[in-house]
Motif scaffolding. Structure first.
Motif, short mmCIF file in Angstrom:
data_model
loop_
_atom_site.label_atom_id
_atom_site.label_comp_id
_atom_site.label_asym_id
_atom_site.label_seq_id
_atom_site.Cartn_x
_atom_site.Cartn_y
_atom_site.Cartn_z
N PHE A 299 10.36 24.89 2.67
CA PHE A 299 11.40 25.38 3.58
C PHE A 299 10.83 25.71 4.96
N SER A 300 9.53 25.99 5.03
CA SER A 300 8.92 26.36 6.31
C SER A 300 8.57 25.14 7.16
N ARG A 301 8.71 23.93 6.61
CA ARG A 301 8.38 22.73 7.36
C ARG A 301 9.50 22.36 8.33
N GLU B 288 0.83 -1.20 0.00
CA GLU B 288 0.00 0.00 0.00
C GLU B 288 0.87 1.26 0.00
N THR B 289 0.41 2.26 -0.73
CA THR B 289 1.09 3.55 -0.77
C THR B 289 0.90 4.28 0.55
N LYS B 290 1.94 4.95 1.01
CA LYS B 290 1.86 5.76 2.21
C LYS B 290 2.24 7.20 1.86
N TYR B 291 1.41 8.12 2.31
CA TYR B 291 1.74 9.52 2.16
C TYR B 291 2.55 9.93 3.38
N LEU B 292 3.83 10.27 3.17
CA LEU B 292 4.73 10.56 4.27
C LEU B 292 4.73 12.03 4.68
N GLY B 293 4.42 12.91 3.75
CA GLY B 293 4.38 14.33 4.09
C GLY B 293 4.89 15.20 2.96
N GLY B 294 5.26 16.43 3.31
CA GLY B 294 5.66 17.41 2.32
C GLY B 294 4.57 18.44 2.11
N VAL B 295 4.67 19.15 1.01
CA VAL B 295 3.67 20.15 0.63
C VAL B 295 3.50 20.07 -0.88
N PRO B 296 2.42 20.64 -1.44
CA PRO B 296 2.30 20.67 -2.90
C PRO B 296 3.56 21.25 -3.54
#
Length: 495
Positions: free
Chosen positions: A299-301, A89-97
């Motif tokens: 960069f703000s993450r 299964e695919t997992k969304y780990l994070g980030g931003v658009p």
């Protein structure tokens, strides 16, 4: 004999007094006295008030900042792929658009396939890709759409997948040094540093601080992005220097890997991928759109300190440039004396006035002759790629007019100082956001004053951009800059 010695002694004393007065006159001119008498004040530096890009911590060097979170291998949420691979299964780990990080995805025929039972837990298509790239979220691993996916060619580890160029009539901005390396690439590395990783994916860069290793590869897949090399060759130098030739996959190589005639029938599987997409960033990130910089939002993450160290180390090692020692604290000198590198653009259309350039050169010469700092006066635009990087790799202070050459702040050890010279009433955020992510102190200058963070934060995006391209020379008050540099170098070596 005594009678002969006295006149000689008097001459030496007189000569010493004359030299001392001359140095005092040179070092503290009437204009300098005006500054020193508080008629004009130098803004306090080394402070970081509230910004649209929030600080991660009081200091990126602070021990309170944690390393990259390590994935618990027994946690099914982050199940590791099997070698086949099976349809994990695919997992969304994070980030931003614009810089989304996903685990376990498939690509075939310019379509990204996501396998997940709950669509709402996965970012929608427009938040991940743009152009002609398609995006399918499949709930059932037995779905006929995924037929053959279990035999996919496996791309293990971390991949930076550059979707820019996915539409032939859409400009991709990859053929310039700053947009590619300081936004697409640095943004992707930041995204990887902002999400959990397996033990095998991290390395210790300082005692107790673990960050992601260098990504396994960068893929520039689409034919419309074939012109991704910049004129000076920096994009290629950086990517191949960091990754190695074999781990940079360009459109022609990607087309061969994607052929249906191969045993994997065009299916390619990624264990972990950052999908970099400029238009997805600008479409969904107010911060990136307001600053006109696609990487501003990622960069703000939150991310660990020194996350860029493995990238810098890999490039310096590849170029056989000696690695500088670590900076002990932010804005501290690497050695006994701070090293200032002045980026000279006098051979370009965007340059200092002749008088300002000469005065600045004299000021830097004075500072070096007084033993306050070492100085490198470099025309980076005239140097080969390796020489550019070597010129700044051990710098403490980088100073120059707004331009692509300041992108080379990437190769300074974290915690340096970047001084950017602008025409009055002009400011662009390009190098400020990079300085922030690398914990460099950033100081923009308008002739005889340094703008505070509150002041530049209040300016609109692309403020006075036309003043940087109208061909007029940029003034600089060398006396003000001397006093500013003296204050900086004093603080960099203070106990």
């Amino acid at each position: 004999m005594e009678a002969l010695k006295k006149p000689k002694s008097l001459v030496l004393i007189a000569l010493g007094v004359f030299v001392g007065l001359s140095m005092m006159t040179l070092h503290l001119s009437p204009t300098a006295r005006e500054y020193a008498s508080d008629k004009i004040t130098i803004p306090k530096i080394f402070s970081k008030p509230i910004s649209p890009i929030p600080p991660i911590s009081p200091s990126i060097f602070s021990p309170s900042i944690h390393s990259t979170p390590i994935i618990d291998q027994n946690d099914d949420i982050y199940n590791v792929i099997s070698p086949d691979p099976k349809l994990s299964e695919t997992k969304y780990l994070g980030g931003v658009p614009g810089h989304q990080v996903l685990q376990n995805i498939w690509i075939k025929d310019q379509t990204i396939y996501i396998l997940h039972r709950r669509r709402k837990s996965i970012p929608g298509m427009s938040r991940v890709v743009s152009g002609d790239t398609k995006y399918e979220i499949i709930r059932d691993p037995q779905d006929a759409v995924l037929k053959g996916a279990e035999n996919a060619l496996v791309m293990d580890g971390s991949t930076i997948f550059v979707n820019d160029g996915a539409k032939t009539d859409m400009w991709h901005y990859l053929s310039s040094y700053y947009p590619f390396i300081a936004e697409v690439f640095l943004g992707s590395v930041t995204a990887l540093a902002s999400v959990p990783a397996t033990r095998e994916m991290v390395e210790e860069v300082r005692p107790g601080i673990e960050v992601p290793k260098v990504p396994q590869r960068v893929i520039i897949p689409w034919k419309a992005a074939e012109g991704w090399r910049d004129e000076e060759g920096m994009n290629e130098l950086v990517l191949k220097g960091v990754l190695g030739d074999a781990n940079l996959i360009e459109p022609h190589s990607w087309a061969q890997l994607s052929e249906h005639s191969r045993a994997h029938d065009g299916w390619i599987f990624f264990e972990r991928a950052v999908i970099a997409d400029r238009w997805a960033s600008h479409r969904h990130n107010p911060l990136s759109d307001s600053l006109n910089k696609m990487a501003a939002s990622i960069f703000s993450r939150p991310h660990p300190p020194f996350f860029f160290t493995p990238i810098r180390t890999a490039l310096l090692s590849h170029l056989e440039i000696p690695l500088p020692q670590n900076r002990r604290d932010p804005q501290r000198s690497l050695g006994k004396l701070p090293k200032i590198v002045y980026v000279d653009r006098q051979n370009t259309n965007r340059k200092l006035s002749n008088e300002g350039h000469k005065e600045l050169s004299v000021v830097l010469g004075e500072i070096e002759s007084l033993g306050l700092a070492t100085v490198g006066h470099k025309k980076l635009g005239k140097l080969r790629g390796k020489d550019k990087i070597e010129a700044v790799h051990d710098a403490d202070i980088l100073i120059g007019i707004h331009g692509d050459d300041l992108t080379n702040q990437l190769w300074m050890p974290e915690g340096g100082i970047v001084i950017e010279l602008f025409p009055k009433d002009s400011w662009l955020p390009a190098h400020q956001i990079v300085a922030d992510i690398l914990s460099h102190e950033y100081i923009p200058i308008w002739n005889d004053r340094a703008l505070s963070r509150e002041e530049w934060d209040a300016l609109p995006r692309q403020h006075g951009e036309h003043l940087l391209s109208n061909g007029e020379d940029i003034p600089i008050d060398a006396t003000f800059l001397r006093l500013l540099l003296e204050e900086i170098v004093q603080r960099m070596v203070a106990p």
